[in-house]
Scaffold this motif. Structure first.
Motif, PDB file in Angstrom:
ATOM      1  N   ALA A  65      -7.763 -26.247 -16.772  1.00 17.82           N
ATOM      2  CA  ALA A  65      -8.748 -26.009 -17.833  1.00 17.82           C
ATOM      3  C   ALA A  65      -8.287 -26.629 -19.151  1.00 17.82           C
ATOM      4  N   ALA A  66      -6.985 -26.884 -19.279  1.00 15.68           N
ATOM      5  CA  ALA A  66      -6.471 -27.476 -20.523  1.00 15.68           C
ATOM      6  C   ALA A  66      -6.691 -28.989 -20.576  1.00 15.68           C
ATOM      7  N   ILE A  67      -7.180 -29.589 -19.483  1.00 10.82           N
ATOM      8  CA  ILE A  67      -7.389 -31.052 -19.494  1.00 10.82           C
ATOM      9  C   ILE A  67      -8.663 -31.360 -20.288  1.00 10.82           C
ATOM     10  N   ASP A  68      -8.485 -32.116 -21.358  1.00 12.79           N
ATOM     11  CA  ASP A  68      -9.641 -32.533 -22.176  1.00 12.79           C
ATOM     12  C   ASP A  68     -10.570 -33.386 -21.347  1.00 12.79           C
ATOM     13  N   GLY A  69     -11.849 -33.169 -21.488  1.00 21.01           N
ATOM     14  CA  GLY A  69     -12.797 -34.030 -20.764  1.00 21.01           C
ATOM     15  C   GLY A  69     -13.205 -33.443 -19.427  1.00 21.01           C
ATOM     16  N   LEU A  70     -12.410 -32.501 -18.917  1.00 21.83           N
ATOM     17  CA  LEU A  70     -12.829 -31.809 -17.692  1.00 21.83           C
ATOM     18  C   LEU A  70     -13.697 -30.635 -18.129  1.00 21.83           C
ATOM     19  N   ALA A  71     -14.940 -30.609 -17.638  1.00 22.89           N
ATOM     20  CA  ALA A  71     -15.867 -29.590 -18.127  1.00 22.89           C
ATOM     21  C   ALA A  71     -15.974 -28.392 -17.198  1.00 22.89           C
ATOM     22  N   ARG A  72     -15.804 -28.635 -15.905  1.00 20.05           N
ATOM     23  CA  ARG A  72     -16.084 -27.561 -14.946  1.00 20.05           C
ATOM     24  C   ARG A  72     -15.043 -27.537 -13.835  1.00 20.05           C
ATOM     25  N   ILE A  73     -14.709 -26.330 -13.401  1.00 18.96           N
ATOM     26  CA  ILE A  73     -13.782 -26.150 -12.275  1.00 18.96           C
ATOM     27  C   ILE A  73     -14.445 -25.196 -11.274  1.00 18.96           C
ATOM     28  N   ARG A  74     -14.341 -25.562 -10.005  1.00 19.73           N
ATOM     29  CA  ARG A  74     -14.780 -24.683  -8.921  1.00 19.73           C
ATOM     30  C   ARG A  74     -13.681 -24.665  -7.859  1.00 19.73           C
ATOM     31  N   TYR A  75     -13.773 -23.749  -6.913  1.00 19.49           N
ATOM     32  CA  TYR A  75     -12.823 -23.754  -5.794  1.00 19.49           C
ATOM     33  C   TYR A  75     -13.489 -23.184  -4.552  1.00 19.49           C
ATOM     34  N   THR A  76     -13.069 -23.692  -3.410  1.00 20.50           N
ATOM     35  CA  THR A  76     -13.617 -23.219  -2.140  1.00 20.50           C
ATOM     36  C   THR A  76     -12.700 -23.687  -1.000  1.00 20.50           C
ATOM     37  N   THR A  77     -12.571 -22.980   0.093  1.00 20.30           N
ATOM     38  CA  THR A  77     -13.128 -21.714   0.499  1.00 20.30           C
ATOM     39  C   THR A  77     -12.068 -20.617   0.377  1.00 20.30           C
ATOM     40  N   SER A  78     -12.480 -19.458  -0.040  1.00 21.09           N
ATOM     41  CA  SER A  78     -11.547 -18.368  -0.267  1.00 21.09           C
ATOM     42  C   SER A  78     -11.596 -17.357   0.862  1.00 21.09           C
ATOM     43  N   HIS A  79     -10.486 -16.666   1.037  1.00 18.96           N
ATOM     44  CA  HIS A  79     -10.436 -15.565   2.005  1.00 18.96           C
ATOM     45  C   HIS A  79     -10.449 -14.251   1.226  1.00 18.96           C
ATOM     46  N   PRO A  80     -11.258 -13.283   1.644  1.00 22.10           N
ATOM     47  CA  PRO A  80     -11.328 -12.020   0.897  1.00 22.10           C
ATOM     48  C   PRO A  80      -9.957 -11.373   0.687  1.00 22.10           C
ATOM     49  N   ARG A  81      -9.060 -11.539   1.668  1.00 19.00           N
ATOM     50  CA  ARG A  81      -7.752 -10.902   1.559  1.00 19.00           C
ATOM     51  C   ARG A  81      -6.940 -11.418   0.368  1.00 19.00           C
ATOM     52  N   ASP A  82      -7.161 -12.679  -0.019  1.00 24.49           N
ATOM     53  CA  ASP A  82      -6.347 -13.283  -1.085  1.00 24.49           C
ATOM     54  C   ASP A  82      -7.032 -13.285  -2.448  1.00 24.49           C
ATOM     55  N   MET A  83      -8.072 -12.486  -2.590  1.00 24.10           N
ATOM     56  CA  MET A  83      -8.803 -12.442  -3.871  1.00 24.10           C
ATOM     57  C   MET A  83      -8.033 -11.510  -4.805  1.00 24.10           C
TER      58      MET A  83
END
Ligand code: 5AD
Ligand code: SF4
Length: 446
Positions: free
Chosen positions: A225-243
């Motif tokens: 998120a600290a990278i200038d010019g990067l506007a959006r971050i997403r992630y996939t796929t997650s496991h409920p156990r590691d949330m």
């Protein structure tokens, strides 16, 4: 019958992706590798000297697509030639030897952890079929050239493989044990992407929220998120156990982290979840979602579902329908259970008949469609940004994504791919939303 001429260096390649987003990433990297060898991309397999089929093994139907494509590609073209055929991806990993027997026209068989060796394998294939389905300890990522992306939104693989062994799933066998890439490498790759104009990065992994490359996933997201010019971050796929709490907090605190989470539950019945070896129950899953919604009230949720897992009764299945209603998913993907040889569920008693699976899938998809439309409707009146990603069907239209991953059509003179446009959501369809750019609405447009 004449095949490819072994004295000629192949010049044009085409990579076809099947399956998940990880395969899309891998296909792009295979393209980078072949480009670095002086080859150019062809839009169609018909114009290519080398065709890479990057396959998916997750369900039987996905795997069968490889054989039908090979059948087409091995037919000689008008000039008597045919392309060099590469079988890559998870079918190659799981069924490499079988492919060699069943599809002799295949020139190279390469698994998802070994594709950095593709140029050498193509070289070897001039003499005889080349096979590489090793799971090498040295990560392929170090051997890949710099990325050449041109899109506004790019994938970044941060973690690969899985140790969870859900009883229906082939991934632990095809992608190997869970490994995370070092955070420093990822930050460097992300900076390179942003320098090429990428505005959104989606972090990929079969178990992305189990990431542990020096930082945990929340830590990595904060650094990105600290990278200038990067506007959006997403992630996939997650496991409920590691949330974990840290990641949930990141959803409250990191503005660039988009309010969308794909968190597959697979089934609504805790009894079936146990048989699936999911390590979460209906109740623990719903408790995680409640925490997420407390942290980020507008978060849009999506999931995966399997119907007709061995032993699933009508009562179990109804619990899947009720969890879809209860969660109010913005989107969800649903599949009929598909027997995967070598996985524990393949030999379980009480396999569900195909017609029952069909009927359950239809009922589930009807409920999911209602919920997606309801979600889209609930966003009418919101003001948000859309990241423009591709041209629309009509002239002057561009298609992009809202923060909640809805497809949005935007008509704004002068706007271009890669722009973030502020819009009001004014209408809802089952798979997209209608928007009006704020600048048009307020009469300030050019
Ligand atoms: N049959 C049907 N669906 C499956 N999935 C994984 N394995 C199978 C299988 N054997 C689904 C799961 C997973 C998604 C990527 O594919 O829902 O989350
Ligand atoms: Fe497959 Fe389960 Fe691992 Fe997901 S968590 S990749 S479903 S074994």
């Amino acid at each position: 019958m004449s095949t490819n001429d072994p004295t000629q260096t192949p010049k044009r390649f085409h990579v076809k992706s099947f399956g998940c987003q990880m395969n899309v990433y891998d296909s792009e990297r295979m393209g980078d590798l072949l480009s670095a060898e002086g080859m150019t991309a062809a839009d169609s397999p018909d114009d290519a000297d080398v065709v890479v089929l990057n396959t998916c093994h997750i369900r039987e139907k996905a795997a069968e697509k490889l054989y039908s494509d090979i059948g087409r590609l091995r037919q000689p073209r008008a000039d008597g030639s045919r392309p060099t055929i590469v079988a890559a991806g998870c079918v190659a990993q799981a069924e490499g030897a079988e492919i060699a027997v069943r599809a002799p026209a295949v020139d190279v068989i390469v698994g998802p952890l070994a594709y950095h060796r593709l140029p050498q394998l193509l070289e070897q294939a001039r003499q005889q079929r080349a096979i590489d389905i090793d799971m090498p300890p040295v990560p392929k990522f170090d051997a890949l050239p710099a990325r050449k992306v041109t899109q506004a939104s790019a994938f970044l693989t941060v973690q690969e493989g899985c140790d969870k062994f859900c009883t229906f799933c082939v991934v632990p066998y095809t992608r190997g044990p869970e490994t995370s890439r070092p955070a420093a490498d990822l930050l460097r790759e992300a900076e390179g992407l942003v320098a090429r104009g990428v505005k959104e990065i989606t972090l990929l992994g079969q178990n992305v929220n189990a990431y542990h490359g020096g930082l945990n996933l929340a830590g990595l997201i904060r650094e990105l998120a600290a990278i200038d010019g990067l506007a959006r971050i997403r992630y996939t796929t997650s496991h409920p156990r590691d949330m974990d709490d840290d990641l949930i907090r990141a959803h409250a605190e990191v503005d660039k982290l988009m309010p969308y989470l794909h968190l597959p539950v697979q089934a609504g019945s805790s009894r079936i979840l146990k048989a699936m070896n999911r390590a979460h129950t209906r109740e623990s899953y719903l408790a995680s979602l409640a925490q997420l919604r407390a942290a980020r009230p507008d978060i849009a949720l999506s999931g995966d579902f399997i119907v007709g897992f061995p032993g699933e009764t009508e009562a179990d299945f109804e619990e899947t329908l009720t969890i879809v209603r209860e969660v109010r998913y913005a989107a969800a993907f649903s599949f009929k259970y598909s027997v995967r040889p070598g996985t524990p569920a393949a030999t379980m008693a009480d396999q569900v008949p195909e017609d029952v699976k069909d009927e359950r899938l239809q009922r589930l998809q009807a409920v999911i469609a209602e919920e997606s439309l309801a979600f889209n409707r609930s966003t009418i009146g919101r003001r948000c940004t859309v990241l423009l990603e591709r041209p629309g069907r009509k002239p002057g239209q561009l298609i992009g994504k809202t923060p909640w991953l809805q497809s949005a059509i935007v008509s704004l003179p002068g706007a271009k791919i890669g722009d973030l446009v502020e819009v009001d959501i004014v209408g809802a369809m089952p798979n997209s939303v209608e928007t009006v750019p704020v600048s048009t609405r307020e009469g300030t447009a050019a």
